[in-house]
Scaffold this motif. Sequence first.
Motif, mmCIF file in Angstrom:
data_model
loop_
_atom_site.group_PDB
_atom_site.id
_atom_site.type_symbol
_atom_site.label_atom_id
_atom_site.label_comp_id
_atom_site.label_asym_id
_atom_site.label_seq_id
_atom_site.Cartn_x
_atom_site.Cartn_y
_atom_site.Cartn_z
ATOM 1 N N VAL A 140 0.836 -1.203 0.000
ATOM 2 C CA VAL A 140 0.000 0.000 0.000
ATOM 3 C C VAL A 140 0.873 1.257 0.000
ATOM 4 O O VAL A 140 0.630 2.207 -0.748
ATOM 5 C CB VAL A 140 -0.940 -0.004 1.221
ATOM 6 N N TRP A 141 1.926 1.254 0.808
ATOM 7 C CA TRP A 141 2.817 2.407 0.838
ATOM 8 C C TRP A 141 3.568 2.567 -0.477
ATOM 9 O O TRP A 141 3.806 3.691 -0.939
ATOM 10 C CB TRP A 141 3.806 2.265 1.991
ATOM 11 N N GLN A 142 3.934 1.453 -1.092
ATOM 12 C CA GLN A 142 4.668 1.533 -2.355
ATOM 13 C C GLN A 142 3.785 2.095 -3.464
ATOM 14 O O GLN A 142 4.213 2.970 -4.222
ATOM 15 C CB GLN A 142 5.189 0.149 -2.753
ATOM 16 N N LEU A 143 2.551 1.614 -3.565
ATOM 17 C CA LEU A 143 1.667 2.033 -4.642
ATOM 18 C C LEU A 143 1.026 3.388 -4.365
ATOM 19 O O LEU A 143 1.012 4.271 -5.224
ATOM 20 C CB LEU A 143 0.583 0.978 -4.877
ATOM 21 N N PRO A 176 -19.536 4.276 0.911
ATOM 22 C CA PRO A 176 -20.587 4.177 1.942
ATOM 23 C C PRO A 176 -20.057 4.291 3.366
ATOM 24 O O PRO A 176 -20.814 4.608 4.278
ATOM 25 C CB PRO A 176 -21.198 2.794 1.680
ATOM 26 N N LEU A 177 -18.768 4.031 3.557
ATOM 27 C CA LEU A 177 -18.170 4.119 4.895
ATOM 28 C C LEU A 177 -17.246 5.328 4.998
ATOM 29 O O LEU A 177 -16.250 5.301 5.709
ATOM 30 C CB LEU A 177 -17.394 2.836 5.208
ATOM 31 N N VAL A 223 -11.139 1.786 7.454
ATOM 32 C CA VAL A 223 -11.824 1.271 6.265
ATOM 33 C C VAL A 223 -10.797 1.221 5.143
ATOM 34 O O VAL A 223 -10.245 2.266 4.754
ATOM 35 C CB VAL A 223 -13.021 2.144 5.856
ATOM 36 N N LYS A 224 -10.523 0.037 4.636
ATOM 37 C CA LYS A 224 -9.441 -0.139 3.681
ATOM 38 C C LYS A 224 -9.663 0.674 2.416
ATOM 39 O O LYS A 224 -8.757 1.387 1.954
ATOM 40 C CB LYS A 224 -9.302 -1.622 3.341
ATOM 41 N N SER A 225 -10.849 0.596 1.830
ATOM 42 C CA SER A 225 -11.099 1.295 0.568
ATOM 43 C C SER A 225 -10.997 2.802 0.737
ATOM 44 O O SER A 225 -10.369 3.502 -0.072
ATOM 45 C CB SER A 225 -12.485 0.913 0.031
ATOM 46 N N ALA A 265 -7.784 7.927 0.285
ATOM 47 C CA ALA A 265 -7.397 9.188 0.934
ATOM 48 C C ALA A 265 -5.881 9.323 0.980
ATOM 49 O O ALA A 265 -5.336 10.418 0.778
ATOM 50 C CB ALA A 265 -7.986 9.245 2.336
ATOM 51 N N LEU A 266 -5.181 8.220 1.224
ATOM 52 C CA LEU A 266 -3.726 8.247 1.236
ATOM 53 C C LEU A 266 -3.175 8.581 -0.147
ATOM 54 O O LEU A 266 -2.202 9.337 -0.279
ATOM 55 C CB LEU A 266 -3.181 6.904 1.712
#
Length: 289
Positions: free
Chosen positions: A56-59, A224-225, A232-234, A239-240
Motif C-alpha cells: 500500500v505504501w509503495q503504490l 458508503p463508509l 476502512v481499507k477502501s 485518501a492516502l
Amino acid sequence: MADTAKNSLLAPSSATTSSAGPAETASSPVAEPPRSPPAARRFLQSNVDTSGPLGVWQLCFFFCFLTGFTSAPTFLACYLWAGFQTGGLVQLGLAVGRLFATSDRTFHKPDQQALTSLLSFLLGTSLGRIGDRVGAKKRWWAMSATFISALLTMAAALCAHFSRETSVAEFRTEASWRSPQGMAALGFASASLGLQGIVAKRLNPASGTSLVLTTVWVELANDPLLFARKAVKSRDHRALAVFAAFLGGMCSAGIVFASSSAVAFGVCTGLRVIAVFVWLFMPAEKPKK
C-alpha cells in the motif's frame, strides 16, 4: 562333432555379450533429478504481494507521490500535466477546432507540446506490454520498470538543464520549454509517468492507476463508509493516494521555485531508485490453494 564345433563358434560371441553387458550398463548415464533454480532467481521470479501494508505504501505513497512530483515541473514550465493526458487531448481538440472557427492555420507551440506529451506518454505506457508477456507481477519486472522510469526522469532532468530555459512560465501564452531540449524534457517526463501508470494498474487493479485521481475522488466521495469511525481499507487507501499526490506536487513546486525543474527531476530520479530497492522487501504472493 558338428554340434561341438557349433557350440565352440557360439561360445566367444556369448562371452563377448556377457562381458559387454556390464560395461554398457556401467557406462550408461544415470538420470538425475531436475535441479531447482537458485534461490535468488526464484526470489526475483516470484510475484509480489501488494495487498499488504508495504504494498500500500509503495503504490499509494511512492507512486502517487511521484505522480505529483513529476507533474508539477511540467505544469510550471508549460502548463501541461505530464501524467494527466485528458487536458492535453482536449487542447489538441481545441487546436483542430480553431481551424474551422478562425483563419489561424498555425500549429502553435503549446499545441506541439501537448502532442509531444501525449505521444511520449503512449510510448512509455506501451512498455507495459513487456510485463504482460513476462508476468506483470514478477518482482524483477516491477524493479526493472521502476528503474526504467528512473532513467527517463534522469533524461528529463538533463534535457531541462541543458535547455537553459526558465523553469516557471509567467503567462500561459509565454510557455517555457520551447526548444528541442525543453520539448524532450517534457516527453521524457510524460513517458516515465506512462510506464509508472501501467505498472501500478497491473500490480493492483482494485486501486486503479496512480495517475488519474479523478476516479479516486469520485469513489472516495461516494464510499458508503466515508464517515465511519474505524479503519476502512477502501476509504483510507484512496485518501492516502490523494494526500500523497498533493504532497508530491507541493514538494516538487518548492524545489522548482527554490532551484530549477532540472533539480526537481533529479530528486525524483533518486526517489525512483529508492522505490526500485523497496521491491526487494515486498513479500511474495502466496500460492492459491
